[in-house]
Write a protein that holds these residues in place. Sequence first.
Motif, short mmCIF file in Angstrom:
data_model
loop_
_atom_site.label_atom_id
_atom_site.label_comp_id
_atom_site.label_asym_id
_atom_site.label_seq_id
_atom_site.Cartn_x
_atom_site.Cartn_y
_atom_site.Cartn_z
N ASP A 171 0.82 -1.21 0.00
CA ASP A 171 0.00 0.00 0.00
C ASP A 171 0.86 1.27 0.00
O ASP A 171 0.90 2.00 -0.98
CB ASP A 171 -0.93 -0.02 1.23
CG ASP A 171 -1.88 1.17 1.27
OD1 ASP A 171 -1.76 2.08 0.43
OD2 ASP A 171 -2.76 1.19 2.16
N HIS A 172 1.55 1.52 1.09
CA HIS A 172 2.19 2.82 1.27
C HIS A 172 3.33 3.08 0.28
O HIS A 172 3.40 4.16 -0.32
CB HIS A 172 2.71 2.94 2.70
CG HIS A 172 3.09 4.33 3.07
ND1 HIS A 172 2.15 5.33 3.27
CD2 HIS A 172 4.29 4.91 3.26
CE1 HIS A 172 2.76 6.45 3.57
NE2 HIS A 172 4.06 6.23 3.57
N ARG A 173 4.20 2.10 0.12
CA ARG A 173 5.36 2.31 -0.75
C ARG A 173 4.99 2.57 -2.20
O ARG A 173 5.49 3.52 -2.82
CB ARG A 173 6.32 1.13 -0.63
CG ARG A 173 7.55 1.20 -1.50
CD ARG A 173 8.44 0.01 -1.21
NE ARG A 173 9.45 -0.17 -2.23
CZ ARG A 173 10.26 -1.22 -2.27
NH1 ARG A 173 10.18 -2.17 -1.35
NH2 ARG A 173 11.16 -1.35 -3.23
N PRO A 174 4.11 1.77 -2.83
CA PRO A 174 3.78 2.06 -4.23
C PRO A 174 3.10 3.40 -4.43
O PRO A 174 3.27 4.03 -5.48
CB PRO A 174 2.86 0.89 -4.64
CG PRO A 174 2.43 0.24 -3.39
CD PRO A 174 3.50 0.49 -2.40
N GLU A 175 2.35 3.88 -3.44
CA GLU A 175 1.69 5.18 -3.58
C GLU A 175 2.70 6.32 -3.76
O GLU A 175 2.41 7.31 -4.44
CB GLU A 175 0.80 5.47 -2.37
CG GLU A 175 -0.50 4.70 -2.34
CD GLU A 175 -1.51 5.20 -3.37
OE1 GLU A 175 -1.24 6.20 -4.06
OE2 GLU A 175 -2.59 4.57 -3.48
N ALA A 190 -2.37 13.09 3.18
CA ALA A 190 -3.57 12.70 2.45
C ALA A 190 -3.90 11.22 2.67
O ALA A 190 -5.07 10.85 2.84
CB ALA A 190 -3.40 13.01 0.97
N LEU A 191 -2.89 10.38 2.67
CA LEU A 191 -3.11 8.95 2.90
C LEU A 191 -3.59 8.71 4.33
O LEU A 191 -4.47 7.88 4.57
CB LEU A 191 -1.83 8.16 2.62
CG LEU A 191 -1.42 8.06 1.15
CD1 LEU A 191 -0.02 7.49 1.03
CD2 LEU A 191 -2.41 7.21 0.37
N GLY A 192 -3.01 9.46 5.27
CA GLY A 192 -3.45 9.33 6.65
C GLY A 192 -4.90 9.76 6.82
O GLY A 192 -5.68 9.09 7.51
N ALA A 198 -7.16 9.52 4.71
CA ALA A 198 -8.01 8.51 4.08
C ALA A 198 -8.03 7.19 4.86
O ALA A 198 -8.61 6.21 4.40
CB ALA A 198 -7.53 8.26 2.65
N GLY A 199 -7.39 7.18 6.03
CA GLY A 199 -7.36 5.97 6.84
C GLY A 199 -6.45 4.90 6.31
O GLY A 199 -6.62 3.71 6.61
N ARG A 200 -5.43 5.31 5.56
CA ARG A 200 -4.58 4.35 4.87
C ARG A 200 -3.21 4.15 5.53
O ARG A 200 -2.32 3.58 4.92
CB ARG A 200 -4.38 4.83 3.44
CG ARG A 200 -5.65 4.81 2.59
CD ARG A 200 -5.83 3.48 1.90
NE ARG A 200 -4.73 3.25 0.99
CZ ARG A 200 -4.60 3.83 -0.21
NH1 ARG A 200 -5.49 4.71 -0.62
NH2 ARG A 200 -3.57 3.55 -0.97
N LYS A 201 -3.02 4.64 6.74
CA LYS A 201 -1.71 4.53 7.37
C LYS A 201 -1.78 3.74 8.68
O LYS A 201 -2.69 3.92 9.48
CB LYS A 201 -1.13 5.92 7.65
CG LYS A 201 -0.70 6.67 6.40
CD LYS A 201 -0.07 8.01 6.75
CE LYS A 201 1.27 7.84 7.42
NZ LYS A 201 1.94 9.15 7.64
#
Length: 247
Positions: free
Chosen positions: A48-52, A108-110, A112-115
């Motif tokens: 998730d995080h690295r490819p973004e 922005a990722l945080g 969106a609940g993505r971290k």
Amino acid sequence: MQLPGAPSDEVGDVLAEGRGDIGTLFVSMATRHPDGTDAEYLRWHTLDHRPEQHRLSAVRASLRLVSTPECRSARAVSESPYDAVDHVMTYFFTDPGGMGAFLALSKALGDAGRKLPLLPPVERGVYGVTGKAAATRVKVGADVLPWWPLRGAYLLLERGGCAPTDLLDVDGVGGVWTATSLPVDARLASAPAGQTLSFCFLDDDPVDVADRLRPALEKRWSDGGVTPLFAAPFHPVVPHEWDRHVP
């Protein structure tokens, strides 16, 4: 197996077509997961995080490294605070100007609940690339080493001294990049300016190469002109084999 032809760095027509534009490294050194769930963290970060981060125009490559117990035992230097390092994440940027978008994307990722909570940091640094060299036997040029399929890496953090290009003579070392830490906003990094970080790109088992490197490193440090802070082998993360290399 000996690869055919002349090394890229000896062929002007190859170099004339492009030298790459990586000039800055963001290097995050962290401890193992406090709950022992390193494999789960690596799964999230790699999927998730690295490819973004690669949606950012300034990001050209990335590399995630892990220290295993065998790697720890093969360290040549491991003093505090770096003795706590078990994870190293590196993003290869064109220039320090990309850091603003890097921070904005993280927010922005945080939002969106993505971290997930980050691994406990030891030190983060922004480094300006000062030297690149590839062993002639690998054929590919020094400029493209971040995309070269490696089996491991050896990280060398020092104060003083020149790029350790003599390490290219050690079996298993395919190339070396050297960079110097830059003064930046404290939100980005804590590494003191002027540290030298060298990445040895390896095509053999990193623990085995660490043993071969030790005599050359001890010679490098013997005259007192270079102060070693950290010298350690690491494995790259193997996608979808999250527990293959963990602390």
